[in-house]
Design an enzyme around this catalytic site. Structure first.
Site, PDB file in Angstrom:
ATOM      1  N   HIS A  82      11.346  33.787  16.056  1.00 31.52           N
ATOM      2  CA  HIS A  82      11.024  34.529  17.293  1.00 31.52           C
ATOM      3  C   HIS A  82      12.116  34.194  18.303  1.00 31.52           C
ATOM      4  O   HIS A  82      13.271  34.526  18.098  1.00 31.52           O
ATOM      5  CB  HIS A  82       9.600  34.120  17.716  1.00 31.52           C
ATOM      6  CG  HIS A  82       8.997  34.920  18.822  1.00 31.52           C
ATOM      7  ND1 HIS A  82       9.559  36.054  19.337  1.00 31.52           N
ATOM      8  CD2 HIS A  82       7.838  34.743  19.521  1.00 31.52           C
ATOM      9  CE1 HIS A  82       8.782  36.542  20.296  1.00 31.52           C
ATOM     10  NE2 HIS A  82       7.732  35.749  20.429  1.00 31.52           N
TER      11      HIS A  82
ATOM     12  N   HIS B 102      13.739  43.287  12.332  1.00 28.04           N
ATOM     13  CA  HIS B 102      12.658  43.231  13.304  1.00 28.04           C
ATOM     14  C   HIS B 102      11.423  43.842  12.683  1.00 28.04           C
ATOM     15  O   HIS B 102      11.528  44.786  11.906  1.00 28.04           O
ATOM     16  CB  HIS B 102      13.044  44.007  14.574  1.00 28.04           C
ATOM     17  CG  HIS B 102      12.238  43.626  15.758  1.00 28.04           C
ATOM     18  ND1 HIS B 102      10.996  44.156  16.004  1.00 28.04           N
ATOM     19  CD2 HIS B 102      12.480  42.737  16.748  1.00 28.04           C
ATOM     20  CE1 HIS B 102      10.523  43.618  17.104  1.00 28.04           C
ATOM     21  NE2 HIS B 102      11.389  42.755  17.580  1.00 28.04           N
TER      22      HIS B 102
ATOM     23  N   ASP C 214      18.678  39.172  19.787  1.00 28.86           N
ATOM     24  CA  ASP C 214      19.248  37.823  19.717  1.00 28.86           C
ATOM     25  C   ASP C 214      20.648  37.768  19.133  1.00 28.86           C
ATOM     26  O   ASP C 214      21.289  36.723  19.166  1.00 28.86           O
ATOM     27  CB  ASP C 214      18.328  36.920  18.870  1.00 28.86           C
ATOM     28  CG  ASP C 214      17.013  36.672  19.575  1.00 28.86           C
ATOM     29  OD1 ASP C 214      17.055  36.370  20.767  1.00 28.86           O
ATOM     30  OD2 ASP C 214      15.963  36.791  18.938  1.00 28.86           O
TER      31      ASP C 214
HETATM   32  N1  CMC Z   1      18.309  38.679   6.762  1.00 29.88           N
HETATM   33  C1  CMC Z   1      18.180  38.997   5.447  1.00 29.88           C
HETATM   34  N2  CMC Z   1      17.122  39.650   4.946  1.00 29.88           N
HETATM   35  C2  CMC Z   1      16.151  39.979   5.790  1.00 29.88           C
HETATM   36  C3  CMC Z   1      16.221  39.691   7.174  1.00 29.88           C
HETATM   37  C4  CMC Z   1      17.362  39.022   7.645  1.00 29.88           C
HETATM   38  N3  CMC Z   1      17.491  38.725   8.943  1.00 29.88           N
HETATM   39  N4  CMC Z   1      15.107  40.141   7.797  1.00 29.88           N
HETATM   40  C5  CMC Z   1      14.357  40.697   6.834  1.00 29.88           C
HETATM   41  N5  CMC Z   1      14.988  40.603   5.637  1.00 29.88           N
HETATM   42  C6  CMC Z   1      14.519  41.157   4.355  1.00 29.88           C
HETATM   43  C7  CMC Z   1      13.412  40.314   3.754  1.00 29.88           C
HETATM   44  O1  CMC Z   1      13.915  39.312   2.924  1.00 29.88           O
HETATM   45  C8  CMC Z   1      12.626  41.354   3.022  1.00 29.88           C
HETATM   46  O2  CMC Z   1      13.317  41.654   1.831  1.00 29.88           O
HETATM   47  P1  CMC Z   1      12.494  41.971   0.469  1.00 29.88           P
HETATM   48  O3  CMC Z   1      11.760  43.237   0.767  1.00 29.88           O
HETATM   49  O4  CMC Z   1      13.534  42.088  -0.566  1.00 29.88           O
HETATM   50  O5  CMC Z   1      11.581  40.790   0.263  1.00 29.88           O
HETATM   51  C9  CMC Z   1      12.719  42.588   3.917  1.00 29.88           C
HETATM   52  O6  CMC Z   1      13.958  42.438   4.630  1.00 29.88           O
HETATM   53  C10 CMC Z   1      11.568  42.728   4.901  1.00 29.88           C
HETATM   54  O7  CMC Z   1      11.493  41.513   5.661  1.00 29.88           O
HETATM   55  P2  CMC Z   1      10.152  40.854   6.184  1.00 29.88           P
HETATM   56  O8  CMC Z   1      10.338  39.387   6.225  1.00 29.88           O
HETATM   57  O9  CMC Z   1       8.989  41.411   5.429  1.00 29.88           O
HETATM   58  O10 CMC Z   1      10.095  41.444   7.645  1.00 29.88           O
HETATM   59  P3  CMC Z   1       9.199  40.908   8.837  1.00 29.88           P
HETATM   60  O11 CMC Z   1       8.826  42.105   9.641  1.00 29.88           O
HETATM   61  O12 CMC Z   1       8.097  40.045   8.329  1.00 29.88           O
HETATM   62  O13 CMC Z   1      10.204  39.967   9.644  1.00 29.88           O
HETATM   63  C11 CMC Z   1      11.744  39.128  11.210  1.00 29.88           C
HETATM   64  C12 CMC Z   1      10.811  40.300  10.853  1.00 29.88           C
HETATM   65  C13 CMC Z   1      12.313  39.381  12.616  1.00 29.88           C
HETATM   66  C14 CMC Z   1      10.935  37.829  11.239  1.00 29.88           C
HETATM   67  C15 CMC Z   1      12.872  39.052  10.170  1.00 29.88           C
HETATM   68  O14 CMC Z   1      13.595  40.242  10.151  1.00 29.88           O
HETATM   69  C16 CMC Z   1      13.777  37.849  10.363  1.00 29.88           C
HETATM   70  O15 CMC Z   1      13.483  36.748   9.901  1.00 29.88           O
HETATM   71  N6  CMC Z   1      14.937  38.038  11.091  1.00 29.88           N
HETATM   72  C17 CMC Z   1      15.805  36.941  11.387  1.00 29.88           C
HETATM   73  C18 CMC Z   1      15.264  36.166  12.574  1.00 29.88           C
HETATM   74  C19 CMC Z   1      15.479  36.921  13.872  1.00 29.88           C
HETATM   75  O16 CMC Z   1      16.552  37.443  14.146  1.00 29.88           O
HETATM   76  N7  CMC Z   1      14.424  36.941  14.703  1.00 29.88           N
HETATM   77  C20 CMC Z   1      14.480  37.553  16.007  1.00 29.88           C
HETATM   78  C21 CMC Z   1      13.541  38.717  16.115  1.00 29.88           C
HETATM   79  S1  CMC Z   1      13.860  39.683  17.580  1.00 29.88           S
HETATM   80  C22 CMC Z   1      13.438  38.682  18.887  1.00 29.88           C
HETATM   81  C23 CMC Z   1      12.021  38.300  18.938  1.00 29.88           C
HETATM   82  O17 CMC Z   1      11.151  39.160  18.856  1.00 29.88           O
HETATM   83  O18 CMC Z   1      11.766  37.100  19.091  1.00 29.88           O
END
Ligand code: CMC
Length: 428
Positions: A267, A306, A362
């Site tokens: 986050h 996201h 971010d």
């Molecule tokens: N790098 C590589 N792969 C990713 C990433 C990433 N940053 N984000 C998602 N994926 C992949 C994930 O591995 C999954 O792949 P598969 O379908 O093959 O298993 C797919 O994309 C869907 O991901 P998810 O984890 O189901 O998506 P989510 O909605 O649960 O997670 C997130 C959203 C923001 C937690 C995630 O994208 C992430 O960890 N991003 C990196 C951390 C980040 O930048 N966070 C800041 C968010 S914006 C500011 C805020 O709101 O705080």
């Protein structure tokens, strides 16, 4: 065509008609679907709330498909260009932009509540010099609660208003003191002649000079960053704020809970993680190797992806442009080249394209913070200060919504059935 959903329960052959409102059905309407009279009734199962609306909200709209963000209807790009953080705070909390008298009154009230009790300095002394500032901030918010027992009257609108003002006003002071504590430097008291952001910069960076003068470009840049971070509807920390606040806990401990949620690297801690990632990559030629690692499950590309945006995060676009203005003053952050190249490669790579992973807020913000002289540990704190406004707006909306009650999700129990206690010496 009626706005209803017809459900046939194949276990019983019975059919139910459930109203649809605003593209949702009420989960409680499922409860009537039973196989027998003593059946509890059907529930929906939604780990991580991926498809559950927990409230009706009039504060912030995100259209993740189209990359749109609006506060109270106003596009984020217009607010970033034309407004100020305190005006945006007023807008988020009151629903409308202020007129001149309302704005002046609001700024005056915030400006005159920036001091915190001297005893808090003593509490801060209990931390080691290398304590993470977010840990200190979370604790100081909890500590503030003990100074304002009156704030427990969360159902009283006047009390709420007083403490909303105090919390917004004191956040920069607590944040700046957490920073000065790490450096072992004396705390700087608020300067009421400066703007909200200018005063924050003074409390962070003032040394022996009699009057701190914030650089106008950097002051405006930080104000814009604060606008961009002010609210983001039902994210992890807003949900923590609403959830803890729903037990009628006071706003300060609820803010501590929200800040703790923000602290996590998925986050608000992501901007810190982006910087560490760029530093670890080290040079443009090592990007392909890093991308391959991410695709093979070795960590994530921080600052990408996201839950809601499946398009370019509009805040990231504003920040990318802002970065150039800041770098004209501070000199270019050498990590910028790595970030720009990383973004370019990722936006063309099938792995990221297929999963609709775009830069989020971010990705570039940390580069600006670093160029402005902030240590990496302060990045999530710089997120928490403006988000306090959004948390409080969400909290107030939750408390005044007659449909809301204490937040209490259900579970699907998958543990052991009933079994008798076994004395220790009889266990295998
Ligand atoms: N790098 C590589 N792969 C990713 C990433 C990433 N940053 N984000 C998602 N994926 C992949 C994930 O591995 C999954 O792949 P598969 O379908 O093959 O298993 C797919 O994309 C869907 O991901 P998810 O984890 O189901 O998506 P989510 O909605 O649960 O997670 C997130 C959203 C923001 C937690 C995630 O994208 C992430 O960890 N991003 C990196 C951390 C980040 O930048 N966070 C800041 C968010 S914006 C500011 C805020 O709101 O705080």
């Amino acid at each position: 065509m009626p706005d209803t959903l017809t459900i046939t329960d194949n276990r019983t052959g019975k059919t139910y008609e459930i109203p649809i409102q605003d593209g949702t059905i009420r989960a409680m309407d499922l409860r009537q679907i039973k196989v027998s009279d003593d059946d509890f009734g059907l529930m929906s199962y939604d780990p991580a709330f991926k498809n559950t609306a927990c409230c009706r909200s009039a504060i912030t709209l995100i259209d993740g498909e189209r990359g749109i963000l609006r506060y109270r209807g106003y596009p984020i790009e217009q607010l970033a260009e034309k407004s100020t953080f305190l005006e945006v705070s007023y807008l988020l909390l009151h629903g409308e932009l202020p007129n001149k008298a309302q704005y002046d009154g609001w700024v005056d009230e915030i400006t005159h509540h920036t001091y915190v009790h001297e005893f808090l300095k003593e509490a801060m002394r209990g931390f080691r010099y290398d304590a993470h500032p977010m840990g200190k901030l979370v604790s100081m918010l909890g500590a503030l609660s003990t100074f304002y027992p009156e704030s427990k009257k969360v159902r009283d609108p006047e009390v709420r208003k007083r403490h909303i003002i105090k919390a917004i006003a004191k956040m920069p002071t607590l944040a700046a003191w957490a920073y000065r504590h790490s450096l072992g430097q004396p705390y700087v008291y608020p300067d009421n002649e400066l703007s909200y952001v200018g005063n924050f910069m003074a409390m962070l960076f003032k040394l022996a000079e009699p009057k701190y003068e914030p650089h106008p470009v950097l002051e405006r840049a930080l104000d814009v960053l604060f606008i961009l971070h002010a609210d983001h509807e039902q994210n992890c920390s807003a949900n923590a704020m609403r959830s803890v606040g729903s037990s009628e806990a006071d706003p300060y401990v609820s803010l501590a809970a929200a800040s703790a949620a923000l602290y996590g690297p998925l986050h608000g801690g992501a901007n810190e993680a982006v910087l560490r990632m760029l530093q670890a990559i080290g040079s443009v030629d090592r990007i392909p190797e890093f991308i391959e690692g991410v695709k093979n499950g070795k960590g994530r590309l921080m600052g990408f992806g996201h839950r809601v945006y499946k398009n370019y995060d509009p805040r990231a676009r504003v920040i990318k442009n802002l970065a150039h203005e800041v770098f004209e003053v501070t000199g270019k952050n050498p990590l910028l080249d790595i970030a720009v190249e990383l973004e370019k490669i990722a936006l063309e790579d099938e792995y990221f394209v297929k999963r609709r992973l775009y830069p989020n807020v971010d990705f570039y913000s940390g580069l600006i913070y670093q160029a402005m002289g902030f240590p990496t540990e302060m990045f999530p704190v710089l997120f928490a200060i403006p988000r306090t406004t959004g948390w409080l707006a969400q909290w107030q909306e939750m408390l005044t919504d007659p449909e809301q009650k204490i937040a209490r999700p259900r579970q699907v129990y998958v543990g052991a059935g009933e079994r008798d206690y076994v004395p220790m010496d009889a266990r295998g």
